[in-house]
Design a protein around this motif. Sequence first.
Motif, PDB file in Angstrom:
ATOM      1  N   TYR A  17       0.844  -1.207   0.000  1.00  0.00           N
ATOM      2  CA  TYR A  17       0.000   0.000   0.000  1.00  0.00           C
ATOM      3  C   TYR A  17       0.874   1.250   0.000  1.00  0.00           C
ATOM      4  N   TYR A  18       1.913   1.233   0.811  1.00  0.00           N
ATOM      5  CA  TYR A  18       2.829   2.382   0.883  1.00  0.00           C
ATOM      6  C   TYR A  18       3.466   2.654  -0.488  1.00  0.00           C
ATOM      7  N   ASP A  19       3.933   1.602  -1.143  1.00  0.00           N
ATOM      8  CA  ASP A  19       4.578   1.762  -2.442  1.00  0.00           C
ATOM      9  C   ASP A  19       3.613   2.328  -3.478  1.00  0.00           C
ATOM     10  N   ALA A  20       2.336   1.970  -3.347  1.00  0.00           N
ATOM     11  CA  ALA A  20       1.340   2.434  -4.324  1.00  0.00           C
ATOM     12  C   ALA A  20       0.808   3.823  -4.011  1.00  0.00           C
ATOM     13  N   HIS A  21       1.075   4.327  -2.813  1.00  0.00           N
ATOM     14  CA  HIS A  21       0.507   5.621  -2.408  1.00  0.00           C
ATOM     15  C   HIS A  21       1.570   6.549  -1.822  1.00  0.00           C
ATOM     16  N   LYS A  22       2.780   6.465  -2.324  1.00  0.00           N
ATOM     17  CA  LYS A  22       3.857   7.269  -1.746  1.00  0.00           C
ATOM     18  C   LYS A  22       3.565   8.765  -1.789  1.00  0.00           C
ATOM     19  N   ALA A  23       2.860   9.183  -2.807  1.00  0.00           N
ATOM     20  CA  ALA A  23       2.556  10.615  -2.926  1.00  0.00           C
ATOM     21  C   ALA A  23       1.713  11.112  -1.754  1.00  0.00           C
ATOM     22  N   ASP A  24       0.996  10.216  -1.118  1.00  0.00           N
ATOM     23  CA  ASP A  24       0.161  10.598   0.024  1.00  0.00           C
ATOM     24  C   ASP A  24       0.987  10.807   1.290  1.00  0.00           C
ATOM     25  N   TYR A  25       2.239  10.404   1.246  1.00  0.00           N
ATOM     26  CA  TYR A  25       3.061  10.458   2.449  1.00  0.00           C
ATOM     27  C   TYR A  25       4.291  11.354   2.275  1.00  0.00           C
ATOM     28  N   MET A  26       4.077  12.445   1.570  1.00  0.00           N
ATOM     29  CA  MET A  26       5.074  13.502   1.503  1.00  0.00           C
ATOM     30  C   MET A  26       4.829  14.433   2.692  1.00  0.00           C
ATOM     31  N   ARG A  27       5.871  14.759   3.430  1.00  0.00           N
ATOM     32  CA  ARG A  27       5.686  15.602   4.605  1.00  0.00           C
ATOM     33  C   ARG A  27       6.441  16.918   4.470  1.00  0.00           C
ATOM     34  N   LYS A  28       5.899  17.916   5.135  1.00  0.00           N
ATOM     35  CA  LYS A  28       6.578  19.202   5.235  1.00  0.00           C
ATOM     36  C   LYS A  28       7.552  19.132   6.409  1.00  0.00           C
ATOM     37  N   ALA A  29       8.504  20.041   6.412  1.00  0.00           N
ATOM     38  CA  ALA A  29       9.409  20.126   7.562  1.00  0.00           C
ATOM     39  C   ALA A  29       8.570  20.386   8.809  1.00  0.00           C
ATOM     40  N   GLN A  30       8.813  19.637   9.854  1.00  0.00           N
ATOM     41  CA  GLN A  30       7.960  19.700  11.042  1.00  0.00           C
ATOM     42  C   GLN A  30       8.795  19.443  12.283  1.00  0.00           C
ATOM     43  N   VAL A  31       8.440  20.128  13.364  1.00  0.00           N
ATOM     44  CA  VAL A  31       9.163  19.940  14.609  1.00  0.00           C
ATOM     45  C   VAL A  31       8.170  19.757  15.747  1.00  0.00           C
ATOM     46  N   PHE A  32       8.513  18.879  16.681  1.00  0.00           N
ATOM     47  CA  PHE A  32       7.708  18.643  17.879  1.00  0.00           C
ATOM     48  C   PHE A  32       8.507  19.157  19.072  1.00  0.00           C
ATOM     49  N   LEU A  33       7.890  20.015  19.858  1.00  0.00           N
ATOM     50  CA  LEU A  33       8.583  20.659  20.970  1.00  0.00           C
ATOM     51  C   LEU A  33       7.856  20.436  22.286  1.00  0.00           C
ATOM     52  N   SER A  34       8.633  20.514  23.366  1.00  0.00           N
ATOM     53  CA  SER A  34       8.072  20.617  24.714  1.00  0.00           C
ATOM     54  C   SER A  34       8.615  21.891  25.340  1.00  0.00           C
ATOM     55  N   GLN A  35       7.871  22.461  26.270  1.00  0.00           N
ATOM     56  CA  GLN A  35       8.285  23.739  26.841  1.00  0.00           C
ATOM     57  C   GLN A  35       8.177  23.758  28.359  1.00  0.00           C
ATOM     58  N   ILE A  36       8.972  24.641  28.944  1.00  0.00           N
ATOM     59  CA  ILE A  36       8.842  25.014  30.356  1.00  0.00           C
ATOM     60  C   ILE A  36       8.742  26.532  30.374  1.00  0.00           C
ATOM     61  N   LEU A  37       7.742  27.050  31.069  1.00  0.00           N
ATOM     62  CA  LEU A  37       7.584  28.495  31.199  1.00  0.00           C
ATOM     63  C   LEU A  37       7.835  28.896  32.644  1.00  0.00           C
ATOM     64  N   ILE A  38       8.762  29.799  32.840  1.00  0.00           N
ATOM     65  CA  ILE A  38       8.997  30.383  34.154  1.00  0.00           C
ATOM     66  C   ILE A  38       8.424  31.794  34.109  1.00  0.00           C
ATOM     67  N   SER A  39       7.323  31.992  34.776  1.00  0.00           N
ATOM     68  CA  SER A  39       6.580  33.249  34.658  1.00  0.00           C
ATOM     69  C   SER A  39       7.237  34.379  35.439  1.00  0.00           C
ATOM     70  N   THR A  40       7.141  35.590  34.856  1.00  0.00           N
ATOM     71  CA  THR A  40       7.541  36.813  35.571  1.00  0.00           C
ATOM     72  C   THR A  40       6.356  37.767  35.665  1.00  0.00           C
ATOM     73  N   GLU A  41       5.186  37.235  35.413  1.00  0.00           N
ATOM     74  CA  GLU A  41       3.976  38.050  35.435  1.00  0.00           C
ATOM     75  C   GLU A  41       3.773  38.659  36.822  1.00  0.00           C
ATOM     76  N   GLY A  42       3.690  40.006  36.871  1.00  0.00           N
ATOM     77  CA  GLY A  42       3.430  40.698  38.131  1.00  0.00           C
ATOM     78  C   GLY A  42       4.566  40.672  39.123  1.00  0.00           C
ATOM     79  N   LYS A  43       5.761  40.296  38.685  1.00  0.00           N
ATOM     80  CA  LYS A  43       6.887  40.194  39.613  1.00  0.00           C
ATOM     81  C   LYS A  43       7.746  41.453  39.600  1.00  0.00           C
ATOM     82  N   THR A  44       8.435  41.681  40.687  1.00  0.00           N
ATOM     83  CA  THR A  44       9.350  42.816  40.795  1.00  0.00           C
ATOM     84  C   THR A  44      10.599  42.528  39.961  1.00  0.00           C
ATOM     85  N   PRO A  45      11.404  43.562  39.646  1.00  0.00           N
ATOM     86  CA  PRO A  45      12.644  43.319  38.898  1.00  0.00           C
ATOM     87  C   PRO A  45      13.537  42.276  39.562  1.00  0.00           C
TER      88      PRO A  45
END
Length: 434
Positions: free
Chosen positions: A165-193
Amino acid sequence: MRLKFVVFMAASVSFALAADVHVVEEIAAKVNGDIVTRGDIEQKKHELEGMLRQEQHLNGPALSAAVDEQSRNILREKIDELLLIQKAKDMQINVDADVTRRIAQMRVESKISDPDKFDQAIRDQYGMTFEEFKQKMTDQFLINRVIGQEISSRIAIPEAQLRAYYDAHKADYMRKAQVFLSQILISTEGKTPEQANNALAKAKDIVARARRGEKFSDLVAANSDDPDTSKNGGQLPPLEKNQLRPELEKIVFSEKKGYVTDPVAVTSPQKGYLILRIDERYEEGQASFDEVKEQIQETMAQPMMESKMRPFLTKLREQAFLEIKDGYVDTGAAPGKDTRWHDVAQLKPQTVTKEEVAAHAGTPHKKILGMVPIPGTHKNIPDVDTSAPAPRSASAADSNSTTQSAGGSSLPAKPPAPPKPAGPTASSLPPIKQ
């Protein structure tokens, strides 16, 4: 006939009854501890009519005939949904992380960074509150997980056929450049300098620990100030080029899997310091067979699902406490099962508030040596699949601290649907208007 599992907006029906009853619902069916109301059925019928008008351009007698024909299965579909959701809960399936990622992906695509504005956009374009919207999406994920685990995962397709199936439908499995990320946010909202400086020092220390090999998801859980991503290991939606700030895009599309960035100052949707980890990255071009093998399995299993779903749902009915009120018909009824309405006198009047119905409809069910419950007992029966994201499919999504752009464009024309299992899936929520 193609099975449909439609998740739709619940509706309440108002009637002029006793002065102390403002909103009432006529019960059509009781399914373990849940109910289906006349309002639910009427709302679905209204949606069906709108869909036939828009997609098939029907009107007049032809529209009425199509609505009458297709609406005969509305109660069946509602019971199907409840049984599948109940089964998922019985199996202790948790899809919170999937829902968080999917909603975050919608935020990225909509380019609405302000949480209040995003919630209002949901209300304006879907006609429901954000919490209602989130619940509908949760139900969809639960249904799909049950189908995936109980049906599609048991359909084995030889690898030779998958490769062919893959060999017959390769055009269906072209991908764009893509990245998967994870994040950590350290907030400074409302904090003093001074506090902001301490936050930066904390962020730098976390980066050092991550680069030394500490598990990033543990660092997320212990330190991230983002309420959504902190619950799912910090995972963000899959991102393509031109969806990130240029300086971040240059880093994440050039570094390798596992790279952890230095703290990056951000101001939206929260003010603080952001740390990103590259979980996976794909180059633009032809996806390999191994990368899309699972997707092909799902595609090829789809036709085989049709003959397996109804017997599975019949089995759930056989195990359930199910009562159908006179005048309503479950076209998926299990042969020989007594679903007559036994306790009409107990719920007086038969049209009552939904809260009162819920109080009488059932208490948490108990499993007794695997015995099938008898009328009067309540056994929740959900179904499903609990695949955890690994490393993450293109459905991953989360808070978009790094991806929001200025302005407030409308939500995407079609909201992201849950990851597609191999077989019938819960339909997507109503389309979002541009």
